[in-house]
Enzyme design. Structure first.
Site, PDB file in Angstrom:
ATOM      1  N   ASP A  47      35.249  42.091  34.781  1.00 29.04           N
ATOM      2  CA  ASP A  47      35.195  41.044  35.791  1.00 29.04           C
ATOM      3  C   ASP A  47      36.512  40.958  36.560  1.00 29.04           C
ATOM      4  OD1 ASP A  47      36.248  40.052  33.275  1.00 29.04           O
ATOM      5  OD2 ASP A  47      36.261  38.051  34.161  1.00 29.04           O
ATOM      6  N   GLU A  65      36.874  37.611  31.173  1.00 24.94           N
ATOM      7  CA  GLU A  65      38.297  37.411  30.864  1.00 24.94           C
ATOM      8  C   GLU A  65      38.954  36.540  31.914  1.00 24.94           C
ATOM      9  OE1 GLU A  65      42.623  38.014  30.659  1.00 24.94           O
ATOM     10  OE2 GLU A  65      41.307  38.439  32.347  1.00 24.94           O
TER      11      GLU A  65
END
Length: 375
Positions: free
Chosen positions: A68, A133
């Site tokens: 991400d 994250e």
């Protein structure tokens, strides 16, 4: 175009804004499965994770990272589309180039080169990859680690691909991180008219001496591995928006980045004790983002520094500065954890980029670490 640059570009072209993965992990799993990795998808709510392992014996070296990325920001400020990778003057541009799709690509191609040379390597290689994250980090790495512990899979060494470098790839290795403790404080007063303060109780005025005292505290002096603990107020809100109304409530948020010289319990007790001393009517909600951790000298540190010396001809600095990473969820299992990745100068910025040569250097560093630990 090198394999690492091509894979990094392919990953950047997938708009995987937290918590979306946008097919990045499928691309990685395909490459790893071809090397003999057993891949397992692990979905928790809206977060995509995967665990891959080649081998079933110890020691286990794991590459950890995230697919991400943060939002691109103002598109008109980008020199090119953030999800259309472009190489200009030796730099690969695109959201996630440095944080951390370049590292993910280097991890995969390093493993491909290593397995080609050492198909019967000792121990095991693992990949722990999440799409959460940059966001809340609730259903990502922490959940995968819990699942691994339930199954009795123990990580011995872990390389996190966070962008650790300052001036050139490999000049800084993060061998630890400070703890992060958040507080949400509400101080209650009594709303009233500004012309009649004796009939009200201004929570801003009431809290100000305590906040000034908190901001002035020297929590500790740090130690040989960590800088001193810091306290910062990050948000403050009170009032109705009217000029003539004394607010009835003050809300603020704060954060402490703390070293191993303190514990979470000590910090909480000191702050609550100070607020009590000032006689405030308050409530305080705590949230721990992560405990401090440190990987001291050992096999992983030695292997990483030696690999960097061979590839880049520099001596890497060990550092615990900066924010938090998912290493905070892996280190408590007893694993040695290091962060090694590209230069962090443009991460989360418009026109994020990474040097093309740095990608190949990073892949070679990862490959040599594998050789030093698993052959």
């Amino acid at each position: 175009m090198s394999d690492t640059l091509q894979l990094a570009s392919d990953l950047i072209s997938r708009a995987s804004v937290t918590p979306e993965d946008a097919g990045c992990q499928e691309l990685m799993r395909g490459r790893l499965a071809a090397l003999g990795f057993e891949c397992q998808n692990l979905h928790f709510d809206d977060v995509t994770n995967f665990w891959a392992r080649r081998g079933d014996s110890a020691p286990l070296l794991v590459f950890a990272g995230h697919t991400d990325v943060v939002p691109a920001g103002p598109l008109d400020q980008w020199q090119s589309d953030p999800f259309t990778p472009q190489v200009r003057e030796g730099l690969l541009y695109g959201r996630g180039a440095a944080d951390m799709k370049g590292s993910l690509a280097a991890m995969v191609t390093a493993c491909e080169a290593f397995v080609a040379d050492h198909p019967h390597h000792k121990g095991s290689i693992g990949f722990l990859i999440t799409s959460d994250e940059e966001g809340p980090a609730v259903n990502g790495t922490v959940k995968v680690v819990e699942r691994l512990q339930q199954r009795g899979e123990k990580i011995d060494w872990c390389l996190v691909g966070e962008p650790s470098s300052s001036r050139r790839v490999g000049d800084v290795i993060k061998n630890g991180r400070r703890g992060s403790l958040n507080g949400k404080l509400t101080v209650r007063g009594r709303q009233g008219h500004v012309a009649y303060p004796h009939l009200a109780a201004n929570p801003i005025h009431l809290a100000a001496p305590a906040l000034a005292e908190l901001a002035a505290i020297e929590w500790d002096q740090g130690n040989e591995h960590f800088p001193p603990t810091s306290f910062q107020i990050s948000n403050l809100h009170a009032g109705t928006g009217a000029e003539n109304v004394i607010p009835g409530e003050l809300q603020l948020m704060f954060n402490l980045r703390y070293s191993t010289a303190l514990t979470e319990q000590e910090i909480r007790a000191r702050i609550e004790g100070l607020l009590d001393q000032h006689g405030l009517d308050y409530s305080l909600a705590w949230r721990l983002s992560g405990q401090p951790f440190l990987t001291a000298a050992g096999e992983l540190v030695d292997a990483a520094r030696a690999a960097i010396r061979e590839v880049a001809h520099i001596d890497a600095e060990l550092s615990t500065s900066g924010g938090t990473s998912d290493g905070r969820f892996i280190a408590p299992t007893g694993a040695q954890v290091l962060e090694l990745g590209p230069i962090n100068a443009t991460i989360h910025q418009v026109n994020e980029c990474v040097a093309v040569t740095a990608l190949d250097e990073l892949a070679e560093m990862y490959r040599r670490i594998l050789e030093k630990l698993l052959t």
